[in-house]
Structure formats: structure tokens, C-alpha cells
Design an enzyme around this catalytic site. Structure first.
Site, short mmCIF file in Angstrom:
data_model
loop_
_atom_site.label_atom_id
_atom_site.label_comp_id
_atom_site.label_asym_id
_atom_site.label_seq_id
_atom_site.Cartn_x
_atom_site.Cartn_y
_atom_site.Cartn_z
N GLU A 14 0.84 -1.30 -0.28
CA GLU A 14 -0.05 0.05 0.14
C GLU A 14 1.02 1.23 0.09
OE1 GLU A 14 -3.02 -0.01 -1.12
OE2 GLU A 14 -3.51 -1.09 0.44
N HIS A 15 0.23 2.20 -0.71
CA HIS A 15 1.15 3.56 -0.93
C HIS A 15 2.61 3.07 -1.33
CE1 HIS A 15 -1.61 6.42 0.51
NE2 HIS A 15 -2.46 5.58 1.07
N THR A 16 2.75 2.29 -2.33
CA THR A 16 3.88 2.10 -3.00
C THR A 16 4.06 2.25 -4.14
OG1 THR A 16 3.29 -0.48 -2.99
CG2 THR A 16 4.78 0.42 -1.18
N GLY A 98 -17.31 4.54 -4.54
CA GLY A 98 -16.55 5.72 -3.53
C GLY A 98 -16.31 4.81 -2.00
N LEU A 101 -13.01 0.78 -3.31
CA LEU A 101 -12.74 -0.54 -4.21
C LEU A 101 -12.52 -0.32 -5.77
CD1 LEU A 101 -15.48 -2.79 -2.26
CD2 LEU A 101 -13.04 -2.37 -1.88
N SER A 104 -13.99 4.15 -9.57
CA SER A 104 -13.78 5.14 -10.83
C SER A 104 -12.77 4.33 -11.92
CB SER A 104 -13.06 6.32 -10.32
OG SER A 104 -11.83 5.91 -9.48
N ASP A 148 -4.62 0.27 -9.36
CA ASP A 148 -6.02 -0.07 -9.41
C ASP A 148 -6.07 -0.55 -10.91
OD1 ASP A 148 -5.74 1.05 -7.14
OD2 ASP A 148 -7.06 2.75 -7.49
C1 GLA Z 1 -5.41 4.59 -4.40
C2 GLA Z 1 -4.45 4.93 -5.65
C3 GLA Z 1 -3.52 3.67 -5.79
C4 GLA Z 1 -2.51 3.50 -4.73
C5 GLA Z 1 -3.26 3.25 -3.49
C6 GLA Z 1 -2.48 3.23 -2.20
O1 GLA Z 1 -6.01 3.50 -4.33
O2 GLA Z 1 -5.47 5.01 -6.82
O3 GLA Z 1 -2.70 4.05 -7.14
O4 GLA Z 1 -1.65 4.43 -4.48
O5 GLA Z 1 -4.36 4.20 -3.24
O6 GLA Z 1 -1.59 2.09 -2.16
#
Ligand code: GLA
Length: 350
Positions: A14-16, A98, A101, A104, A148
Site C-alpha cells: 500500500e502506498h508503494t 466511493g 474498491l 472509478s 488499480d
Molecule cells: C489509491 C490509488 C492507488 C494506490 C493506493 C494506495 O487506491 O489509486 O494508485 O496508490 O491508493 O496504495
């Protein structure tokens, strides 16, 4: 023509992605459907939002509504030299909007795959992901990474996808058949564009620049000595999280579901305590899930509300029980879903 475009959850990593690290998402069996036909203009009706949109594919502007995701796809295709006509159709489905998941990205890929099919565009699945990401970054204005869109474009039934977000190389890993995935929507909405996401991403980008690295997967502990304050804390987290994704990949290969669960929990508390993107609701759900037998649980997606996942060997009616307990403490309109790793976007035959 009917297209089914899934949502996604991220198992770990996550957040990578915005620092070009590792992620491990899966597409899930909750879908956005787009049913329609070729047409001169773009004419779409969203059942969930009870809203229509109409624009010319040759001439459109950002309008601030949901149709910007559709326009963004046209924008991105045109940037690449594709001259694509319109479509007339309706959008509906069971993927909540929203809830974190990726509704968008799911919509973007539904539109893009539809256009690919009806206008015979020669695009690979990776192209689909990159075009949709560009639509979101450059047209809608959300500075997301590629996770995503890759998950939704590349999903494979029964598998998670290990992705190197720098090289965009990926590997499918079988998801253990004895594990059930519970998604818990905390009922707290979050707008990615207006959240702290961009602020955090900018700090990470500036920190990478200072240590002279393009991709976070190349960070070493000695690089971090050149940083301080928030930049240091954020890259330290990313270094640990990238390693956890590699460890989770090993755990999946060894069918070691206990280790997988522990990694998820470590990731959650690291996100909560050091990265600062969890919420009291997400933390509470994770604790409840573990108390009720989950092997691991964590927030999924950007955080700040939205959804979490939990892995169970025996789920029975624990989802219901957890929901009841959660609602004793938080009044939000929470929900849960039991999902499976699923195929990515594609034509629907029914
Ligand atoms: C959102 C962003 C992704 C990713 C996550 C965190 O879902 O759309 O690209 O950065 O946050 O992991």
C-alpha cells in the site's frame, strides 16, 4: 455489447505504487457493467447515480462530474492518435461507488474495453491500464499510481497479481483455496483528489529525488540516512512495505497462510502508526476481525476511510457478527462483502 469491469482490493503493497515499488492486488467479483452500442455521440446513463451524460467524442471539456472518467478515456486515446467514435449505453452493477474498491478505475476500464471491442483497437491489457491511469492523472486530475488500473485490466480468477510498478512486469500467484476474503466498507467516504494523498505523494517524490533514486524498490537503508523528518518516516515505511510484498509473495508460493496473515497485520499497523493513513474505524475493524479469527486484516487502497480486507479460514457468519459489533461503536452505513479473486475487465457473454 456488454462489458464487465471488476473492482479491486490490494492484498498488500500500500502506498508503494507512486514511488514505483511493489503491489499485490486482485480483481474482485463485484462489477461495473457497461451495456450499449456504437453511436455518433457519447450518451450514457448511470443507474447508480441516476444521471445522464452526453458529449461529442470530438469536442469535450472537463465538467467535474462522473462523466469526466469517460471523457478522460477519450482524451487519453486521442493523445495516442486513436480516432474513436461514440457510444450509447447504460452503466450499472454491484460494485459500490466511493468505497475504496476502485469504482472509478472500474468505470474507466469498462469504457475503454468497450471502445476497444467495438472499434477494434489494438491494445494489450497493459495498454488498457496505462491509458486509464493517464485519463485519471491528466484529465480527471487524481494523482494515483498504476495499481488499480493494472489489477482491473489484468485480473485472473483465483489469483493475486504481484506487480513491479516500475517495469510493469507482473506474476500471477494462486490465491489459497482455503482462504476467504471479507471486504469491510467502513461507511466513511473519502475523496482521493481532495484527501492528503497528493500531499503525501509529493513528499515521497521529493524524498526520492534527494536520495537520487527513481524507484522505491531500489532504496537501501543507507539512503535513508540522508533524510530526516517526514521524508525519512515515509520512505522507511515504503522500504518495509516493499519487503513485505516480497515476503507475501514467498508466503503465497509456500502456501504459508499464517505468515501471510502476520504480514497483513504488520502492514496495517505500519500504515496506521507511521504512514498515518488509517482511521479509527479501519483500526477498529482490523481488531474486531482478528478477535473473530481472521488470520490477517488491513486497510486496502488509499486509506482515510474506505474499505479494509480480512482473511479467514472459516468465515461462517462472522461477517454479520463483526458488522453488528462495529455498528455498536460507529454509526456509519457500513457493509461487508465476501469476494473472490476474479478475471479482469472483459466482454460479458450473458
Ligand atoms: C489509491 C490509488 C492507488 C494506490 C493506493 C494506495 O487506491 O489509486 O494508485 O496508490 O491508493 O496504495
Amino acid at each position: 455489447m456488454k462489458i464487465a469491469s471488476p473492482g479491486r482490493v490490494n492484498l498488500i503493497g500500500e502506498h508503494t505504487d507512486y514511488s514505483l515499488g511493489y503491489v499485490m492486488p486482485m480483481a474482485i467479483n463485484l462489477y461495473t457493467y457497461l451495456e450499449g452500442e456504437k453511436s455518433e455521440d457519447v450518451v450514457l446513463y448511470s443507474q447508480a447515480l441516476q444521471s445522464s451524460a452526453r458529449f461529442s467524442p470530438k469536442n469535450f471539456e472537463r465538467s467535474g462530474g462522473w462523466e469526466d472518467y469517460v471523457k478522460g478515456i477519450y482524451f487519453s486515446l486521442q493523445k495516442r492518435g486513436y480516432d474513436v467514435g461514440g457510444l450509447r449505453g447504460k452503466i450499472y452493477g454491484n460494485l459500490p461507488i466511493g468505497s475504496g474498491l476502485s469504482s472509478s478505475a472500474s468505470l474507466e476500464l469498462a469504457v475503454l474495453d468497450f471502445l476497444k471491442e467495438v472499434y477494434n483497437l489494438d491494445l494489450t491489457r497493459r495498454d488498457l491500464a496505462l491509458i486509464a491511469k493517464e485519463a485519471e492523472n491528466e484529465f480527471v486530475g487524481v494523482p494515483c499510481g498504476v495499481m488499480d488500473q493494472m489489477a482491473i485490466a489484468l485480473g485472473k480468477r483465483g489469483h493475486v497479481i504481484f506487480i513491479d510498478t516500475e517495469s510493469l512486469k507482473y506474476e500471477y500467484l494462486p490465491f489459497p483455496k482455503d482462504l476467504q476474503v471479507l471486504i469491510f466498507d467502513t461507511g466513511v467516504r473519502r475523496e482521493l483528489a481532495s484527501s492528503k494523498y497528493k500531499e503525501i505523494k509529493d513528499i515521497v517524490t521529493s524524498a526520492l529525488k534527494k536520495i537520487g533514486k527513481r524507484a522505491s524498490k531500489e532504496i537501501t537503508p543507507s539512503d535513508l540516512e540522508k533524510l530526516n523528518g517526514e521524508e525519512k518516516i515515509r520512505l522507511e515505511y515504503i522500504l518495509r512495505e516493499n519487503q513485505r510484498v516480497l515476503d507475501a509473495r514467498d508466503a503465497l508460493k509456500n502456501r504459508d497462510i499464517e505468515t501471510l496473515g502476520i504480514l497483513l497485520l504488520e502492514a496495517q499497523w505500519d500504515l496506521a502508526k507511521n504512514y498515518g493513513v488509517s482511521s479509527p474505524e479501519l483500526d477498529y475493524f482490523v481488531k474486531l476481525a482478528v478477535k473473530n479469527g481472521a488470520l490477517g486484516a488491513r486497510l486496502t487502497g488509499a486509506g482515510f476511510g474506505g474499505s479494509a480486507i480480512a482473511l479467514f479460514v472459516e468465515l461462517d457468519n462472522r461477517g454479520e457478527f463483526i458488522l453488528k459489533e462495529y455498528k455498536k461503536r460507529f454509526m456509519h452505513n457500513a457493509k461487508y462483502y465476501i469476494v473472490e479473486p476474479s478475471d479482469g475487465v472483459g466482454r460479458c457473454m450473458d
